[in-house]
Design a protein around this motif. Structure first.
Motif, PDB file in Angstrom:
ATOM      1  N   ARG A 104      23.993  70.731  70.288  1.00  0.00           N
ATOM      2  CA  ARG A 104      24.097  69.476  69.647  1.00  0.00           C
ATOM      3  C   ARG A 104      25.671  69.097  69.724  1.00  0.00           C
ATOM      4  N   HIS A 105      26.380  70.016  69.182  1.00  0.00           N
ATOM      5  CA  HIS A 105      27.764  69.691  68.812  1.00  0.00           C
ATOM      6  C   HIS A 105      28.689  69.619  70.231  1.00  0.00           C
ATOM      7  N   LEU A 106      28.185  70.408  71.209  1.00  0.00           N
ATOM      8  CA  LEU A 106      28.743  70.277  72.553  1.00  0.00           C
ATOM      9  C   LEU A 106      28.197  68.728  73.132  1.00  0.00           C
ATOM     10  N   MET A 107      27.216  68.495  72.958  1.00  0.00           N
ATOM     11  CA  MET A 107      26.602  67.080  73.668  1.00  0.00           C
ATOM     12  C   MET A 107      27.283  66.067  72.753  1.00  0.00           C
ATOM     13  N   ALA A 108      27.414  66.058  71.456  1.00  0.00           N
ATOM     14  CA  ALA A 108      28.293  65.095  70.763  1.00  0.00           C
ATOM     15  C   ALA A 108      29.726  64.956  71.059  1.00  0.00           C
ATOM     16  N   ALA A 109      30.289  66.285  71.189  1.00  0.00           N
ATOM     17  CA  ALA A 109      31.639  66.087  71.976  1.00  0.00           C
ATOM     18  C   ALA A 109      31.785  65.463  73.310  1.00  0.00           C
ATOM     19  N   LEU A 110      30.900  65.755  74.206  1.00  0.00           N
ATOM     20  CA  LEU A 110      30.805  64.983  75.575  1.00  0.00           C
ATOM     21  C   LEU A 110      30.563  63.437  75.323  1.00  0.00           C
ATOM     22  N   ALA A 111      29.913  63.030  74.509  1.00  0.00           N
ATOM     23  CA  ALA A 111      29.671  61.598  74.218  1.00  0.00           C
ATOM     24  C   ALA A 111      30.797  61.056  73.644  1.00  0.00           C
ATOM     25  N   ARG A 112      31.708  61.617  72.668  1.00  0.00           N
ATOM     26  CA  ARG A 112      32.944  61.290  72.292  1.00  0.00           C
ATOM     27  C   ARG A 112      33.904  61.216  73.441  1.00  0.00           C
ATOM     28  N   ILE A 113      33.781  62.130  74.319  1.00  0.00           N
ATOM     29  CA  ILE A 113      34.755  61.942  75.503  1.00  0.00           C
ATOM     30  C   ILE A 113      34.362  60.477  76.479  1.00  0.00           C
ATOM     31  N   ALA A 114      33.004  60.632  76.631  1.00  0.00           N
ATOM     32  CA  ALA A 114      32.686  59.354  77.302  1.00  0.00           C
ATOM     33  C   ALA A 114      33.090  57.999  76.650  1.00  0.00           C
ATOM     34  N   VAL A 115      32.927  57.974  75.329  1.00  0.00           N
ATOM     35  CA  VAL A 115      33.235  56.769  74.850  1.00  0.00           C
ATOM     36  C   VAL A 115      34.702  56.529  74.719  1.00  0.00           C
ATOM     37  N   GLN A 116      35.407  57.707  74.440  1.00  0.00           N
ATOM     38  CA  GLN A 116      36.868  57.623  74.585  1.00  0.00           C
ATOM     39  C   GLN A 116      37.554  57.091  75.858  1.00  0.00           C
ATOM     40  N   ARG A 117      36.913  57.482  76.850  1.00  0.00           N
ATOM     41  CA  ARG A 117      37.139  57.234  78.236  1.00  0.00           C
ATOM     42  C   ARG A 117      36.687  55.873  78.917  1.00  0.00           C
ATOM     43  N   ASP A 118      35.901  55.348  78.117  1.00  0.00           N
ATOM     44  CA  ASP A 118      35.412  53.954  78.348  1.00  0.00           C
ATOM     45  C   ASP A 118      34.387  54.150  79.725  1.00  0.00           C
ATOM     46  N   CYS A 119      33.585  55.258  79.577  1.00  0.00           N
ATOM     47  CA  CYS A 119      32.397  55.324  80.502  1.00  0.00           C
ATOM     48  C   CYS A 119      31.432  54.647  80.178  1.00  0.00           C
ATOM     49  N   GLY A 120      30.604  53.985  81.353  1.00  0.00           N
ATOM     50  CA  GLY A 120      29.292  53.429  80.918  1.00  0.00           C
ATOM     51  C   GLY A 120      28.244  54.152  80.809  1.00  0.00           C
ATOM     52  N   ARG A 121      28.433  55.280  81.177  1.00  0.00           N
ATOM     53  CA  ARG A 121      27.222  56.081  80.733  1.00  0.00           C
ATOM     54  C   ARG A 121      27.396  57.747  80.941  1.00  0.00           C
ATOM     55  N   PHE A 122      26.478  58.149  80.220  1.00  0.00           N
ATOM     56  CA  PHE A 122      26.664  59.897  80.454  1.00  0.00           C
ATOM     57  C   PHE A 122      25.186  60.286  80.659  1.00  0.00           C
ATOM     58  N   GLU A 123      25.063  61.253  81.832  1.00  0.00           N
ATOM     59  CA  GLU A 123      23.973  61.651  82.330  1.00  0.00           C
ATOM     60  C   GLU A 123      23.809  62.936  82.817  1.00  0.00           C
ATOM     61  N   TRP A 124      22.753  63.392  83.218  1.00  0.00           N
ATOM     62  CA  TRP A 124      22.537  64.875  83.611  1.00  0.00           C
ATOM     63  C   TRP A 124      21.180  64.936  84.186  1.00  0.00           C
ATOM     64  N   SER A 125      21.124  66.105  84.657  1.00  0.00           N
ATOM     65  CA  SER A 125      19.636  66.636  85.413  1.00  0.00           C
ATOM     66  C   SER A 125      19.256  67.865  84.575  1.00  0.00           C
ATOM     67  N   VAL A 126      17.988  67.905  84.562  1.00  0.00           N
ATOM     68  CA  VAL A 126      17.368  68.997  83.698  1.00  0.00           C
ATOM     69  C   VAL A 126      16.070  69.477  84.862  1.00  0.00           C
ATOM     70  N   LEU A 127      15.941  70.913  84.818  1.00  0.00           N
ATOM     71  CA  LEU A 127      14.793  71.366  85.584  1.00  0.00           C
ATOM     72  C   LEU A 127      13.519  71.036  84.819  1.00  0.00           C
ATOM     73  N   ASP A 128      12.443  70.533  85.456  1.00  0.00           N
ATOM     74  CA  ASP A 128      11.285  69.987  85.197  1.00  0.00           C
ATOM     75  C   ASP A 128      10.394  71.123  84.275  1.00  0.00           C
ATOM     76  N   TRP A 129      10.647  72.393  84.567  1.00  0.00           N
ATOM     77  CA  TRP A 129       9.992  73.337  83.646  1.00  0.00           C
ATOM     78  C   TRP A 129      10.741  73.594  82.361  1.00  0.00           C
ATOM     79  N   ASN A 130      11.802  73.341  82.102  1.00  0.00           N
ATOM     80  CA  ASN A 130      12.559  73.464  81.082  1.00  0.00           C
ATOM     81  C   ASN A 130      12.222  72.837  79.781  1.00  0.00           C
ATOM     82  N   ALA A 131      10.926  73.083  79.262  1.00  0.00           N
ATOM     83  CA  ALA A 131      10.572  72.113  78.293  1.00  0.00           C
ATOM     84  C   ALA A 131      11.327  72.194  76.823  1.00  0.00           C
TER      85      ALA A 131
END
Length: 167
Positions: A104-131
């Motif tokens: 959660r802390h890593l994801m929040a740090a990435l979200a802060r970077i996205a906001v600071q750099r004026d990114c329009g989105r933050f996205e990723w892929s996840v394997l469909d079996w990784n519940a």
């Protein structure tokens, strides 16, 4: 005697972290049952992450001062938004460190970077079996892009297309 909460910290990786990054990638590949696909060398990572034109960046997550996870990310661009985006290629927390909030802390740090750099989105892929990962992302507020599928060219197919010279 009450136990103390672990101390979590996030820091940008440096070139000195390349062996650690490669080890964390290998652990992620084992978890995803893709160890055979993890062929990056220290030299590859050093060049691509810390060379003249870095292709990606890495955050290292630590628990009580010990490396316990990482996030590797890079920028994309949205023609519709007219802004760059932040794409998370890999997020991994070692099993012994799961459940203390490092992901959660890593994801929040990435979200802060996205906001600071004026990114329009933050996205990723996840394997469909990784519940577990999918549940984690939903708890963060992420939404699945079910109308989209990932397409990929690699190996011989990539080279065959690149060799075409017709207009």
């Amino acid at each position: 005697m009450a136990s103390t909460a672990p101390v979590l910290s996030i820091r940008p990786a440096t070139a000195a972290d390349v062996p650690l990054i490669r080890q964390l990638i290998a652990e992620l590949a084992d978890y995803e049952k893709l160890a055979h696909a993890a062929v990056a060398t220290d030299d590859d990572l050093r060049t691509q992450l810390f060379g003249q034109r870095p292709a990606a960046e890495v955050l290292i997550g630590e628990v009580d001062g010990e490396p316990a996870g990482f996030a590797l990310f890079f920028h994309t661009f949205s023609t519709f938004l007219g802004k760059r985006g932040l794409y998370l290629e890999d997020l991994f927390v070692r099993p012994a460190a799961r459940g203390v909030g490092l992901g959660r802390h890593l994801m929040a740090a990435l979200a802060r970077i996205a906001v600071q750099r004026d990114c329009g989105r933050f996205e990723w892929s996840v394997l469909d079996w990784n519940a577990p990962a999918i549940g984690f992302y939903r708890r963060l507020g992420a939404v699945a892009m079910d109308d989209w599928t990932v397409q990929r060219l690699e190996g011989a197919a990539l080279h065959a297309l690149a060799a075409r010279d017709e207009l």
